[in-house]
Design an enzyme around this catalytic site. Structure first.
Site, mmCIF file in Angstrom:
data_model
loop_
_atom_site.group_PDB
_atom_site.id
_atom_site.type_symbol
_atom_site.label_atom_id
_atom_site.label_comp_id
_atom_site.label_asym_id
_atom_site.label_seq_id
_atom_site.Cartn_x
_atom_site.Cartn_y
_atom_site.Cartn_z
ATOM 1 C CB THR A 1 -0.924 -0.008 1.226
ATOM 2 O OG1 THR A 1 -1.733 -1.178 1.171
ATOM 3 C CG2 THR A 1 -1.825 1.223 1.250
ATOM 4 C CD GLU B 1 -1.860 -4.586 8.661
ATOM 5 O OE1 GLU B 1 -0.851 -5.250 9.011
ATOM 6 O OE2 GLU B 1 -2.183 -4.405 7.481
ATOM 7 N NE ARG B 2 -3.454 -10.078 12.177
ATOM 8 C CZ ARG B 2 -2.381 -10.794 12.438
ATOM 9 N NH1 ARG B 2 -2.084 -11.100 13.694
ATOM 10 N NH2 ARG B 2 -1.596 -11.188 11.473
ATOM 11 C CD GLN C 1 -30.111 -8.707 -3.698
ATOM 12 O OE1 GLN C 1 -28.960 -8.858 -4.090
ATOM 13 N NE2 GLN C 1 -31.163 -9.060 -4.416
ATOM 14 N N GLY D 1 -30.410 -2.686 -9.069
ATOM 15 C CA GLY D 1 -29.540 -2.434 -10.209
ATOM 16 C C GLY D 1 -28.577 -1.277 -9.984
ATOM 17 N N GLY E 1 -3.335 -10.304 7.207
ATOM 18 C CA GLY E 1 -3.465 -11.664 7.759
ATOM 19 C C GLY E 1 -4.805 -12.227 7.352
ATOM 20 C CD GLU F 1 -8.837 -18.574 4.902
ATOM 21 O OE1 GLU F 1 -8.124 -17.565 4.721
ATOM 22 O OE2 GLU F 1 -10.018 -18.648 4.501
#
Lengths: 275, 381
Positions: B161, B244-245, B338, B342, B366, B369
């Site tokens: 980034t 960061e998380r 949704q 459109g 991260g 998983e």
């Protein structure tokens, strides 16, 4: 230079849909409204800060800016925000929002001006809630001070200000001697609108009202904030303006499309009866 | 949106400034900058002048003071009012590049590298991931070989980034043997010969934020730019990930809140079968589900933030918060599209963009998983 800046909090115009009027129409429901400072008052504060500094970074204060508001304890948020932006100290005149009108605020401000003795009272031209546009004018009349309204530019000179006012068809420049009352319009926060005697003539400010950085927000907690009773400033708390009822404006009707100019003229003439 | 319980009146004052900045400087340009795949470089200086770039960093290095909670409050408002996630994350790349320098760097390094970044004069990026592997940090292969007073760096980093415009890149390199014990962190100035931007990458979302592949070809970096001791880079990298998380979880809550607000406004305005679509139970229940999931992810994220600020180890909690918030964000943005029908598929609608932006979050910082692996390890299954 010492400047007094009266501030008013107003319901956030961006949340106008939240303004509720009970069925009785007796009042405007203020619970749940989000408050923000009246934009024109923020412009006045920015102009006051520009008049009391040298423009350089880091700026050196060259005067004092005192902010004042009328209202309950919660209005101190508005004052703290002004202190974070750069005002030196604050005064809250304890009052209930619905027990005030422009004339009473002007009378109380007169007493405060006599106490504080500022060189200049700088305020927004009007508050965007009631849009009355009269406190500055009444205050100047009561104090018998020179007045300039709707200032778009200000230049400090010895003992006074040169004030540029935008009017239909041009600009009027007024010279006001201190002490004075000046109300500001939105262009007062343009980059080259305000110059103190200490600001370099070529200096350009960032457009708009300055931002308060986190250290200034923290420091504002420790700046002096005094409380004054309304009764100490105005013995007569009578209101000149009484409200007889409130009602929401009618919902706007959908517009129509006209075929051509002839159709438009016909409709203006026959339906709208505007011609 | 209720004010988080841990926030003070000063947080609210700060939020107000961030709102004002985002409304004036980002919102009018959001679509144009996203479509242009770039925002102007001057924005760094403008946000720094507004006092918002350095929030969460110490004042002695040019920061604005405050902590993670203040930084999160700012980025939330910037996303909500600026409506360009790409711009906000691009502006915020220093939030992952600077902390390792502040945590483990020398006084001289902090003084040299941090203040120009927080003043908005220089751009900082973090480079960990390589084309050969992202999640396997301990297996990274970019080499730094000591040669006198320099390290000679050779290798490639990707998905970086702010990579195309960065002035300094906090880079993970291999200085020792295989595994996590051979990793170091180097601050690499991009003016160093041998450094080049090999590619500007084209992404699904985050368009306004530039993302690059970086190449190091015999890049001679002063040994004085080594952060901490040689081969001690793995721990700061992991510490930085935990922070960061939380930032990512906070971003997801903000993005979802924005998608929700856009949807509520649209549902009130859009008419079908003679009434606003918010008049249909099916739409109202969609919105109610969105609001509920946002509130849940927000609560968990805020708990992780508060515990982290108290000094507790939040490795697992931050991973849980990230997974909860990223899943929630994808769900909410999908529902938002949704509801818009459109129009939700059209680029000029904010939710179309948010839907694309949201997809990054279970991958970046991260993967989902890897988060579960971290949780498994801490829980000791």
């Amino acid at each position: 230079m010492k400047i007094l800046v009266p501030l008013k909090r107003v319901a956030d115009p961006d949340n106008a849909n939240k303004v509720k009027i009970p069925a009785s129409g007796a009042t405007i429901e203020t619970t749940g409204l989000e408050w923000k400072p009246n934009p024109f008052d923020e412009y006045a504060l920015e102009a006051a800060l520009r008049l009391t500094e040298d423009g350089k970074a880091p700026k050196v204060r060259a005067g004092e800016v005192v902010v004042v508001t009328f209202g309950p304890k919660e209005t101190e948020t508005t004052l703290r925000a002004a202190l974070a932006t750069g005002a030196d100290r604050a005064i809250r005149v304890d009052a209930a929002d619905d027990k005030l009108d422009g004339h009473l605020v002007a009378r109380a401000l007169k007493a405060l001006v006599e106490r504080e003795k500022p060189d200049l009272v700088l305020m927004g031209k009007q508050a965007v809630d009631g849009d009355s546009n009269q406190v500055g004018q009444i205050l100047a009349e009561q104090l018998d001070y020179p007045m300039a309204t709707f200032a778009a530019t200000m230049k400090e000179e010895a003992g006074g200000l040169l004030v540029g006012r935008e009017v239909d068809g041009g600009v009027i420049t007024l010279r006001v001697k201190f002490p004075a009352v000046v109300t500001v319009d939105l262009r007062i926060v343009a980059p080259t609108s305000v110059y103190s005697m200490k600001t370099a003539p070529a200096f350009k400010y960032n457009d708009g009202v300055r931002f308060a950085a986190l250290p200034a927000i923290m420091a504002a907690k420790k700046k002096p904030l005094a409380e004054v009773k309304l009764a100490d400033l105005a013995a007569d708390q009578g209101l000149r303006v009484t409200y007889h009822g409130f009602q929401a404006p009618p919902a706007r009707k959908a517009g129509i499309k006209v075929k051509d100019v002839t159709d438009l003229v016909n409709r203006l003439k026959n339906e709208a009866k505007a011609l | 949106m209720a004010t988080p319980l841990h926030e003070t009146p000063e947080h609210e004052a700060l939020r107000r400034e961030a709102r004002r900045f985002a409304k004036a400087q980002i919102l009018p340009n959001a679509l144009a900058w996203e479509e242009a795949n770039e925002f102007p470089k001057e924005l760094y200086k403008q946000i720094a002048d507004a006092g918002l770039h350095g929030v969460g960093y110490p004042e002695e290095y040019g920061g604005g003071g405050g902590d993670l909670s203040h930084a999160l409050a700012v980025s939330e408002e910037m996303i909500l009012e600026g409506k360009s996630v790409g711009t906000v994350v691009g502006l915020g790349s220093h939030a992952i590049a600077i902390p390792p320098i502040l945590a483990c760097g020398s006084e001289a390094q902090k003084k040299k590298f941090v203040p120009p970044v927080l003043r908005g004069e220089k751009i900082a990026a973090l480079a960990i991931t390589e084309p050969g592997g992202g999640s396997d940090v301990a297996g990274l292969s970019t080499k730094a070989v000591r040669d006198g007073d320099h390290y000679v760096v050779t290798g490639t980093k990707t998905f970086i980034t702010s990579g195309t415009r960065a002035d300094i890149v906090t880079t993970a390199v291999r200085t020792g043997g295989p595994g996590h014990a051979g990793i170091s962190m180097l601050v690499i100035e991009t003016s160093t010969p041998g450094f080049s931007v090999s590619k500007k990458l084209h992404k699904m979302g985050w368009w306004a934020s530039d993302t690059a592949e970086l190449s190091f070809d015999g890049c001679r970096v002063p040994a004085a730019n080594l952060i901490g001791d040689e081969n001690s880079g793995f721990v700061p990298i992991m510490m930085n990930f935990a922070r960061e998380r939380l930032l990512i979880a906070g971003n997801c809550v903000a993005i979802a809140e924005l998608a929700y607000r856009e949807s509520v406004a649209y549902a009130r305005e859009r008419k079908a079968f003679g009434k606003s679509i918010s008049g249909f139970q099916v739409t109202r229940h969609k919105l109610a589900d969105m609001a509920s999931r946002i509130a849940a992810a927000r609560a968990l994220t805020n708990e992780a933030v508060v515990r982290s600020l108290r000094g507790e180890a939040v490795t697992a909690l931050a991973a849980m918060a990230k997974n909860t918030a990223t899943d929630m964000c994808m769900f909410v943005c999908d529902q938002a599209v949704q509801i818009h029908g459109g129009y939700g598929y059209m680029r000029e609608y904010v939710v179309e963009r948010l839907f694309r932006d949201a997809r990054l979050y279970p991958i970046g910082g991260g993967t989902r998983e890897i988060m579960n692996e971290i949780i498994s390890k801490v829980e000791g299954y």
